[in-house]
Write a protein that holds these residues in place. Structure first.
Motif, short mmCIF file in Angstrom:
data_model
loop_
_atom_site.label_atom_id
_atom_site.label_comp_id
_atom_site.label_asym_id
_atom_site.label_seq_id
_atom_site.Cartn_x
_atom_site.Cartn_y
_atom_site.Cartn_z
N UNK A 46 -6.39 1.75 4.12
CA UNK A 46 -6.34 2.08 2.68
C UNK A 46 -7.57 1.46 2.02
N UNK A 47 -8.69 2.07 2.22
CA UNK A 47 -9.95 1.54 1.70
C UNK A 47 -9.99 1.65 0.19
N UNK A 48 -10.91 0.88 -0.39
CA UNK A 48 -11.05 0.88 -1.84
C UNK A 48 -11.44 2.28 -2.31
N UNK A 49 -10.73 2.78 -3.32
CA UNK A 49 -10.99 4.10 -3.87
C UNK A 49 -10.13 5.19 -3.26
N UNK A 50 -9.37 4.84 -2.18
CA UNK A 50 -8.55 5.88 -1.54
C UNK A 50 -7.39 6.31 -2.42
N UNK A 51 -6.96 5.46 -3.34
CA UNK A 51 -5.83 5.77 -4.21
C UNK A 51 -6.31 6.04 -5.63
N UNK A 52 -7.42 6.73 -5.77
CA UNK A 52 -7.93 7.14 -7.07
C UNK A 52 -8.19 8.65 -7.05
N UNK A 53 -7.80 9.37 -8.09
CA UNK A 53 -8.02 10.83 -8.10
C UNK A 53 -9.51 11.15 -8.04
N UNK B 22 0.83 -1.21 0.00
CA UNK B 22 0.00 0.00 0.00
C UNK B 22 0.86 1.26 0.00
N UNK B 23 1.98 1.22 0.72
CA UNK B 23 2.87 2.38 0.72
C UNK B 23 3.45 2.61 -0.67
N UNK B 24 3.79 1.52 -1.35
CA UNK B 24 4.31 1.65 -2.71
C UNK B 24 3.25 2.24 -3.62
#
Length: 718
Positions: free
Chosen positions: A407-414, A294-296
């Motif tokens: 790190x929930x789903x969608x947290x790493x999407x603009x 997740x950090x990567x």
């Protein structure tokens, strides 16, 4: 990582940290300030909470007064609330981290001096983080285990921070080093790095690392303990002459042999200290892998967000230039309207920038927390103190798992696109200029683009495959669902195996030792999009399975992770395996653990709907070999054939060879083939099967290669 090394009470690096029952840590000196003593009689409570006399020492009087304040540092007032296990008190002082502590009260008349780390028999301590209360035993605060691993990490961190100094500083003393250049082999502070080692020209390709001796810096040999002596092995808190040697699973604590012989752990489940140390280290390392991934992803996401910032800036400038050109072309009639339109573009850009910056700040905070926890956990793993590690490993594993779940789903999407959904309509007549405004850009709905297979998440296990995919970023066309297709494992036609909105799918019940091709496509109201690239997946060469408790007869008793079976009844009962075979060659063995009173266990294969309350092979759904202590028979549809000499006893091994390529079934006892192939023309879907009664216990062994050579079969007896 520094936040992990700070006491929640004083806000400084830990000093003599102790582990509370809730798994949180606190400095021993700080624990003295928050430990309180419960009054034995309620009428004494108001008197203990009254302000001190005018002659009492101030906030600093505890140290100035020497032993007077120290011996009562653990005896502050606490009032039990309905015996709930939690205490309440009236705070008056506040630590740097916001934890409120009680002032020191006057010593009761006639009280005797005691250790500064102990408290009376009714003392308790409230955790400053979770606010849970813990009672102190007669040893006082010394009864809480010392966190030696944390203490060693803090000491190493302080030494490293003090040792790494800039090698080019003109200041005296030099500033602390911020980076170390791997090529130059020089330590730089932040100012000297900008002046002497800019990130351009020949220095652009140099690799900058954290300074040595700091977490994440270049590794150095471990420093010896003070005085050159090795670190002293920890001794048992209850038996000071004994070293920790075992681990009590019930209490989750290391113990010594004397604890087991005469202490409270005598009847508890215990395991070897070294084995549990390695097991917990493995668990923590596995949990760290998820956070590391997740950090990567977060770092890559930050790069993506910064690229979006640049695109927003560039696109905003393009839109402004286009707008100015269009407004200038409309001469005087557009002059007044131009300012309004520019304002709208600026607001749109500022809104997008604000959203992206907010997302960057939020993601950076989470990344820093996860990175700090990772560095701390890695430092803990480096320690070679099993008992100390096991004292904190459970709590760290839980924290790492909670960190990964954040790190929930969608947290790493603009949240926003770099595109501006604005266009200017310059066609209207001059009389309509005053009504000129932006219109929303409407993208025509077309079929979705090609989905991207996430190869790092695609995998196989036994005879099942898991596939994952996603849509490309900045996809404007809506997606209503996906169609996943799989071939037959033999190069045949593709067939649909899943239709839905999920982007992760597992397909079970495939052939073993087969190669499958998979592809996916998306669809919406406009139609079906193109196929993704084809991914090739190979199922397991051999079958790993256990007995199936869900389909077994209720008298069947399973143990050893469903690999050992017996029965509670004197009648024969059937249990099936968890794998199903329709293709290929498969071999498994059953070891006879117990064989009493000459029963007749039966080994073989069956269909899912086999009758389970009688011997295997008595109906038309099973093919079996049943055995006594002298001979064996093949049985199907209650027909007995091919009696062969050679029975089973305790310690015997029965092998079952199912060859669905040749459509036959063969049995072995202790490596000796029992006659010719038992059954011919065996076709369909079969599951490993076994029938036995309470006089027999067998253990299943799977994942075995097919025997390369067999002994000559015994001839059937007359």
């Amino acid at each position: 990582m520094e936040e992990e090394l700070k006491c929640p009470v004083c806000g400084s690096l830990f000093r003599e940290p102790i582990i509370l029952p809730c798994s949180h840590n606190v400095c021993l000196p700080c624990a003295r300030t928050i430990a309180v003593q419960t009054p034995e009689r309620e009428p004494h409570l108001p008197a203990l909470l009254q302000p001190r006399a005018a002659g009492a020492a101030g906030p600093g009087g505890a140290e100035a007064g020497g032993g007077g304040g120290g011996e009562h540092a653990d005896k502050l007032s606490l009032h039990s609330e309905s015996d709930s296990g939690y205490g309440s008190y009236t705070p008056s002082l506040k630590s740097p981290n916001g934890v409120r502590v009680l002032p020191l009260g006057p010593a009761p008349a006639g009280s005797s001096s005691s250790s500064s780390s102990s408290a009376g028999p009714n003392s308790s301590l409230t955790c400053p983080q979770c606010h849970r209360s813990a009672s102190l035993d007669p040893r006082g605060l010394r009864g809480f285990p010392r966190n030696r691993l944390l203490e060693a990490i803090v000491q190493r961190y302080q030494q490293g921070r003090a040792a790494a100094k800039c090698q080019l500083c003109d200041r005296s003393p030099p500033e602390a080093a911020a980076v170390a250049c791997e090529q130059c082999e020089v330590l730089y502070c932040a100012a000297c790095q900008l002046k002497c080692h800019p990130a351009r020209g020949p220095f652009a390709k140099h690799r900058l690392l954290p300074p040595p001796s700091l977490p994440g810096g270049p590794a150095k040999a471990a420093a010896p303990a003070a005085g050159g002596a090795p670190r002293k092995l920890p001794t048992c808190a209850d038996h000071e002459l004994e070293n920790y040697s075992m681990y009590c699973v019930s209490c989750a604590a290391p113990v010594c042999y004397q604890c087991l012989e005469e202490g409270k752990h005598g009847q508890h489940e215990v395991k070897a200290l070294g084995a549990m140390w390695k097991q917990h280290k493995t668990q923590l390392s596995q949990a760290l892998n998820g956070v590391s991934d997740k950090a990567k992803e977060a770092k890559e996401f930050l790069v993506q967000l910064k690229n979006i910032l640049q695109q927003i800036q560039e696109n905003g400038l393009d839109y402004e230039a286009c707008l100015v050109a269009q407004c200038d072309a409309l001469v005087d009639a557009l002059t007044r309207q131009k300012a309004k339109l520019l304002t709208k573009v600026t607001k749109e850009r500022e809104h997008k920038l604000k959203v992206v910056w907010d997302q960057i700040n939020h993601c950076t905070l989470k990344l820093r927390q996860s990175t700090g926890l990772m560095e701390y956990c890695l430092e803990v793993i480096k320690e070679n103190d099993p008992s100390g590690f096991l004292q904190i490993s459970d709590a760290l594993i839980k924290r790492v798992q909670v960190s990964q779940e954040q790190w929930v789903k969608g947290a790493l999407e603009p949240k926003v696109s770099a595109e501006f959904d604005l266009t200017l309509d310059s066609e209207p007549l001059l009389q309509s200029i005053h009504q000129l405004d932006f219109i929303q850009m409407k993208f025509p709905i077309t079929v979705p683009p090609v989905p991207l297979l996430q190869l790092e998440k695609c995998c196989t296990r036994n005879n099942s495959v898991t596939l994952a995919w996603r849509m490309p970023p900045f996809t404007h066309n809506p997606v209503e669902g996906y169609i996943l297709e799989l071939d037959d494992g033999d190069g045949g036609q593709f067939r649909e195996v899943y239709v839905g909105k999920e982007t992760l799918c597992t397909i079970d019940g495939l052939h073993f030792n087969s190669t499958y091709n998979a592809r996916v496509k998306a669809f919406n109201s406009s139609g079906v999009g193109p196929y993704s690239k084809t991914v090739v997946l190979q199922t397991s060469d051999v079958a790993w399975f256990t007995f199936d408790p869900s389909s077994a007869h209720r008298d069947i008793v399973l143990s050893n992770d469903n690999q050992t079976a017996t029965c509670s009844s004197y009648d024969d009962r059937v249990v099936l395996g968890t794998a199903a075979f329709s293709k290929g060659v498969h071999y498994w063995e059953l070891h006879v653990d117990r064989y009493d009173n000459h029963p007749d266990p039966a080994f073989g294969i069956a269909r899912i709907n086999v009758v389970k309350d009688m011997m295997l092979g008595k109906d038309d759904k099973a093919w079996a070999m049943y055995v006594d202590n002298n001979r064996s028979w093949f049985m199907h549809c209650n027909s007995h054939t091919s009696r062969t000499e050679g029975g089973v006893s305790k310690g015997a091994t029965v092998g079952v060879l199912l060859d669905l390529n040749k459509h036959n079934l063969t049995f072995y006892i202790n490596g000796q083939q029992q006659g010719p192939p038992a059954f011919e023309n065996v076709e369909g879907v079969f599951m490993p099967a076994l029938s036995l009664n309470r006089n027999v216990q067998v253990t299943l062994h799977t994942g075995l290669e097919v025997p390369q050579s067999v002994r000559q079969p015994k001839l059937p007896s007359n």
